[in-house]
Design a protein around this motif. Structure first.
Motif, PDB file in Angstrom:
ATOM      1  N   ARG A 160      43.739  50.061  46.372  1.00  0.00           N
ATOM      2  CA  ARG A 160      44.237  48.655  46.039  1.00  0.00           C
ATOM      3  C   ARG A 160      42.998  48.077  45.593  1.00  0.00           C
ATOM      4  NH1 ARG A 160      46.553  44.709  50.880  1.00  0.00           N
ATOM      5  NH2 ARG A 160      45.647  42.913  50.082  1.00  0.00           N
ATOM      6  N   ALA A 161      43.354  47.392  44.329  1.00  0.00           N
ATOM      7  CA  ALA A 161      42.197  46.534  43.515  1.00  0.00           C
ATOM      8  C   ALA A 161      42.927  45.336  43.093  1.00  0.00           C
ATOM      9  CB  ALA A 161      41.524  47.368  42.543  1.00  0.00           C
ATOM     10  N   VAL A 162      41.880  44.276  42.857  1.00  0.00           N
ATOM     11  CA  VAL A 162      42.420  43.122  42.194  1.00  0.00           C
ATOM     12  C   VAL A 162      41.400  42.759  41.311  1.00  0.00           C
ATOM     13  CG1 VAL A 162      42.678  40.439  42.612  1.00  0.00           C
ATOM     14  CG2 VAL A 162      43.606  42.246  44.334  1.00  0.00           C
ATOM     15  N   HIS A 163      42.018  42.530  39.996  1.00  0.00           N
ATOM     16  CA  HIS A 163      40.953  42.126  38.984  1.00  0.00           C
ATOM     17  C   HIS A 163      41.204  40.416  38.882  1.00  0.00           C
ATOM     18  CE1 HIS A 163      39.995  41.176  34.490  1.00  0.00           C
ATOM     19  NE2 HIS A 163      38.912  41.703  35.027  1.00  0.00           N
ATOM     20  N   GLU A 164      39.991  39.642  39.021  1.00  0.00           N
ATOM     21  CA  GLU A 164      40.079  38.410  38.945  1.00  0.00           C
ATOM     22  C   GLU A 164      40.602  37.804  37.634  1.00  0.00           C
ATOM     23  OE1 GLU A 164      40.231  36.448  41.707  1.00  0.00           O
ATOM     24  OE2 GLU A 164      39.847  38.152  42.976  1.00  0.00           O
ATOM     25  N   SER A 165      41.102  36.821  37.424  1.00  0.00           N
ATOM     26  CA  SER A 165      41.516  36.002  36.243  1.00  0.00           C
ATOM     27  C   SER A 165      40.282  35.727  35.208  1.00  0.00           C
ATOM     28  CB  SER A 165      42.149  34.696  36.554  1.00  0.00           C
ATOM     29  OG  SER A 165      42.715  34.060  35.414  1.00  0.00           O
ATOM     30  N   GLN A 166      40.578  36.107  33.957  1.00  0.00           N
ATOM     31  CA  GLN A 166      39.547  36.006  33.008  1.00  0.00           C
ATOM     32  C   GLN A 166      40.172  35.904  31.445  1.00  0.00           C
ATOM     33  OE1 GLN A 166      36.790  39.316  33.047  1.00  0.00           O
ATOM     34  NE2 GLN A 166      35.647  38.574  34.454  1.00  0.00           N
ATOM     35  N   GLY A 167      39.564  35.124  30.649  1.00  0.00           N
ATOM     36  CA  GLY A 167      39.968  34.814  29.351  1.00  0.00           C
ATOM     37  C   GLY A 167      41.499  34.437  29.270  1.00  0.00           C
ATOM     38  N   PRO A 168      42.102  35.096  28.423  1.00  0.00           N
ATOM     39  CA  PRO A 168      43.567  34.974  28.252  1.00  0.00           C
ATOM     40  C   PRO A 168      44.616  35.264  29.433  1.00  0.00           C
ATOM     41  CG  PRO A 168      43.255  36.860  27.081  1.00  0.00           C
ATOM     42  CD  PRO A 168      41.696  36.545  27.837  1.00  0.00           C
ATOM     43  N   ASP A 169      43.926  35.957  30.326  1.00  0.00           N
ATOM     44  CA  ASP A 169      45.018  36.284  31.730  1.00  0.00           C
ATOM     45  C   ASP A 169      44.787  35.177  32.764  1.00  0.00           C
ATOM     46  OD1 ASP A 169      45.565  38.843  30.685  1.00  0.00           O
ATOM     47  OD2 ASP A 169      43.553  39.423  31.215  1.00  0.00           O
ATOM     48  N   PRO A 170      46.055  34.323  32.833  1.00  0.00           N
ATOM     49  CA  PRO A 170      46.248  33.112  33.606  1.00  0.00           C
ATOM     50  C   PRO A 170      46.266  33.437  35.229  1.00  0.00           C
ATOM     51  CG  PRO A 170      48.361  33.737  32.716  1.00  0.00           C
ATOM     52  CD  PRO A 170      47.392  34.740  32.240  1.00  0.00           C
ATOM     53  N   ALA A 171      46.316  34.712  35.588  1.00  0.00           N
ATOM     54  CA  ALA A 171      46.482  34.983  36.870  1.00  0.00           C
ATOM     55  C   ALA A 171      45.628  36.374  37.242  1.00  0.00           C
ATOM     56  CB  ALA A 171      47.814  35.204  37.256  1.00  0.00           C
ATOM     57  N   PRO A 172      45.053  36.765  38.495  1.00  0.00           N
ATOM     58  CA  PRO A 172      44.587  37.841  39.046  1.00  0.00           C
ATOM     59  C   PRO A 172      45.536  39.219  38.631  1.00  0.00           C
ATOM     60  CG  PRO A 172      44.081  36.247  40.542  1.00  0.00           C
ATOM     61  CD  PRO A 172      45.109  35.708  39.550  1.00  0.00           C
ATOM     62  N   GLN A 173      45.159  40.170  38.425  1.00  0.00           N
ATOM     63  CA  GLN A 173      45.916  41.367  38.287  1.00  0.00           C
ATOM     64  C   GLN A 173      45.848  42.271  39.525  1.00  0.00           C
ATOM     65  OE1 GLN A 173      47.583  41.053  35.187  1.00  0.00           O
ATOM     66  NE2 GLN A 173      46.304  39.125  35.081  1.00  0.00           N
ATOM     67  N   ALA A 174      46.839  42.703  40.054  1.00  0.00           N
ATOM     68  CA  ALA A 174      46.671  43.885  41.124  1.00  0.00           C
ATOM     69  C   ALA A 174      46.979  45.193  40.723  1.00  0.00           C
ATOM     70  CB  ALA A 174      47.761  43.210  42.529  1.00  0.00           C
ATOM     71  N   TYR A 175      46.309  46.010  41.366  1.00  0.00           N
ATOM     72  CA  TYR A 175      46.580  47.481  41.078  1.00  0.00           C
ATOM     73  C   TYR A 175      46.603  48.169  42.424  1.00  0.00           C
ATOM     74  CZ  TYR A 175      44.743  45.760  36.549  1.00  0.00           C
ATOM     75  OH  TYR A 175      44.565  45.023  35.292  1.00  0.00           O
ATOM     76  N   LEU A 176      47.804  48.568  42.453  1.00  0.00           N
ATOM     77  CA  LEU A 176      47.819  49.530  43.881  1.00  0.00           C
ATOM     78  C   LEU A 176      48.582  50.950  43.348  1.00  0.00           C
ATOM     79  CD1 LEU A 176      50.305  46.835  45.667  1.00  0.00           C
ATOM     80  CD2 LEU A 176      47.964  47.156  45.877  1.00  0.00           C
ATOM     81  N   ILE A 177      48.036  51.935  44.136  1.00  0.00           N
ATOM     82  CA  ILE A 177      48.275  53.237  44.020  1.00  0.00           C
ATOM     83  C   ILE A 177      48.655  53.721  45.444  1.00  0.00           C
ATOM     84  CG2 ILE A 177      47.513  55.497  43.226  1.00  0.00           C
ATOM     85  CD1 ILE A 177      45.657  54.121  41.282  1.00  0.00           C
ATOM     86  N   GLY A 182      43.271  40.510  27.461  1.00  0.00           N
ATOM     87  CA  GLY A 182      42.057  40.459  27.231  1.00  0.00           C
ATOM     88  C   GLY A 182      41.166  41.791  27.504  1.00  0.00           C
ATOM     89  N   GLU A 183      40.080  41.693  27.065  1.00  0.00           N
ATOM     90  CA  GLU A 183      39.330  43.095  27.187  1.00  0.00           C
ATOM     91  C   GLU A 183      38.865  43.295  28.258  1.00  0.00           C
ATOM     92  OE1 GLU A 183      38.158  46.706  26.001  1.00  0.00           O
ATOM     93  OE2 GLU A 183      39.124  45.308  24.661  1.00  0.00           O
ATOM     94  N   GLY A 184      38.575  42.239  29.265  1.00  0.00           N
ATOM     95  CA  GLY A 184      38.036  42.597  30.765  1.00  0.00           C
ATOM     96  C   GLY A 184      39.320  43.359  31.518  1.00  0.00           C
ATOM     97  N   ARG A 185      40.298  42.703  31.397  1.00  0.00           N
ATOM     98  CA  ARG A 185      41.438  43.469  31.988  1.00  0.00           C
ATOM     99  C   ARG A 185      41.977  44.746  31.543  1.00  0.00           C
ATOM    100  NH1 ARG A 185      47.638  41.388  30.905  1.00  0.00           N
ATOM    101  NH2 ARG A 185      48.582  43.268  30.677  1.00  0.00           N
ATOM    102  N   LEU A 186      41.801  44.978  30.218  1.00  0.00           N
ATOM    103  CA  LEU A 186      41.942  46.606  29.715  1.00  0.00           C
ATOM    104  C   LEU A 186      40.999  47.488  30.173  1.00  0.00           C
ATOM    105  CD1 LEU A 186      42.758  45.863  25.908  1.00  0.00           C
ATOM    106  CD2 LEU A 186      44.421  46.485  27.618  1.00  0.00           C
ATOM    107  N   THR A 187      39.772  46.940  30.286  1.00  0.00           N
ATOM    108  CA  THR A 187      38.718  47.868  31.064  1.00  0.00           C
ATOM    109  C   THR A 187      38.904  48.215  32.491  1.00  0.00           C
ATOM    110  OG1 THR A 187      36.975  46.908  29.567  1.00  0.00           O
ATOM    111  CG2 THR A 187      36.129  48.127  31.378  1.00  0.00           C
TER     112      THR A 187
END
Length: 209
Positions: free
Chosen positions: A188-205, A23-28
Motif C-alpha cells: 500500500r503506497a500513496v504518492h502525494e500530489s505534485q505538478g500537474p497531478d491534482p490529487a494524491p495517487q494510491a497504489y494497492l497490491i 507528471g514525471e514524479g508520478r511516472l517514476t
C-alpha cells in the motif's frame, strides 16, 4: 456505470488522451511499483496478466518488456485501436472489467490503473469479485487511483464532447473491499500530489491466497 457513454467518449478522445502524459514524479513511482508487481508475478507459475482499462497500452507494453504474458483490455474500441498502432505485436482486446471473459483461476495478475475510478460505489465489489475469480491462487491484483472523496462528470476534453463520470477513492475503503473479496494486502503506497497531478495517487497490491 454508463458503459455506452464511457465507450464512445474514450474512443473519441483516444489520441488527445494519449498525448497528455502525467507528471514525471508520478511516472517514476508508478514504474517502480509496477515493477514490483511484475517481479512478484514472475516468481509464480502463471505469467498471464490482464491490463484492465489499458487505454493507449503503455503499461501493457511495460509488463511484456519485463517478461510477462500481458495483454490489454479496454472498453473503448478507439483506445484499443490506438494501443495496437502504438505497440505492434502486443495483444489488445475490447472488453469490460465487469466480465473479463477468462476462465476461473486463469491469470497470474490483474492491473487496473485508473479504471476503477469510473466504477460507481455500488458496483465496485462486483468488479473486485471478478478480478478475484480470474486470478490463480497466489495471483496479484494492482489498483491505481486518485485519492479523495470527490466525484464528478467530465463533459469536455480538449474540445471534444464527452460524458465521463469519475470518482476519487479512499485507500482504506478500497482495502476493505479487497479484503471482503477474499484478497490479502501486500503493498500500500500513496504518492502525494505534485505538478500537474491534482490529487494524491494510491497504489494497492493484493494477493489471492
Amino acid at each position: 456505470m454508463d458503459l455506452d457513454n464511457m465507450r464512445d467518449s474514450y474512443s473519441r478522445i483516444a489520441a488527445d488522451y494519449a498525448a497528455a502524459p502525467p507528471g514525471e514524479g508520478r511516472l517514476t513511482v508508478e514504474r517502480a511499483l509496477i515493477g514490483i508487481f511484475a517481479d512478484r508475478i514472475l516468481t509464480g507459475a502463471d505469467r498471464t496478466v490482464a491490463d484492465v482499462g489499458c487505454g493507449p497500452g503503455e503499461h501493457t507494453a511495460v509488463l511484456r518488456e519485463r517478461g510477462l504474458d500481458a495483454y490489454g483490455l479496454d472498453l473503448a474500441p478507439g483506445m484499443v485501436a490506438l494501443a495496437r498502432r502504438n505497440h505492434p505485436g502486443v495483444p489488445f482486446e475490447v472488453g469490460s472489467m465487469s466480465d473479463l471473459g477468462r476462465a476461473d483461476g486463469s491469470l497470474g495478475g490483474v492491473l487496473s490503473a485508473y479504471s476503477i475510478i469510473h466504477v460507481p460505489r455500488a458496483e465496485r465489489a462486483g468488479v473486485l469479485a471478478e478480478f478475484f475469480r480470474v486470478l490463480a491462487p497466489g495471483g496479484l491484483v494492482m489498483l491505481v487511483f486518485q485519492v479523495g472523496d470527490e466525484q464528478g462528470r467530465r463533459e469536455d476534453f480538449n474540445g471534444h464532447a464527452v460524458g465521463i463520470d469519475w470518482y476519487r477513492l479512499q485507500p482504506d475503503e478500497v482495502v476493505g473491499l479487497l479484503r471482503a473479496a477474499g484478497f490479502e494486502m501486500w503493498v500500500r503506497a500513496v504518492h502525494e500530489s505534485q505538478g500537474p497531478d491534482p490529487a494524491p495517487q494510491a497504489y494497492l497490491i493484493a494477493v489471492k491466497p
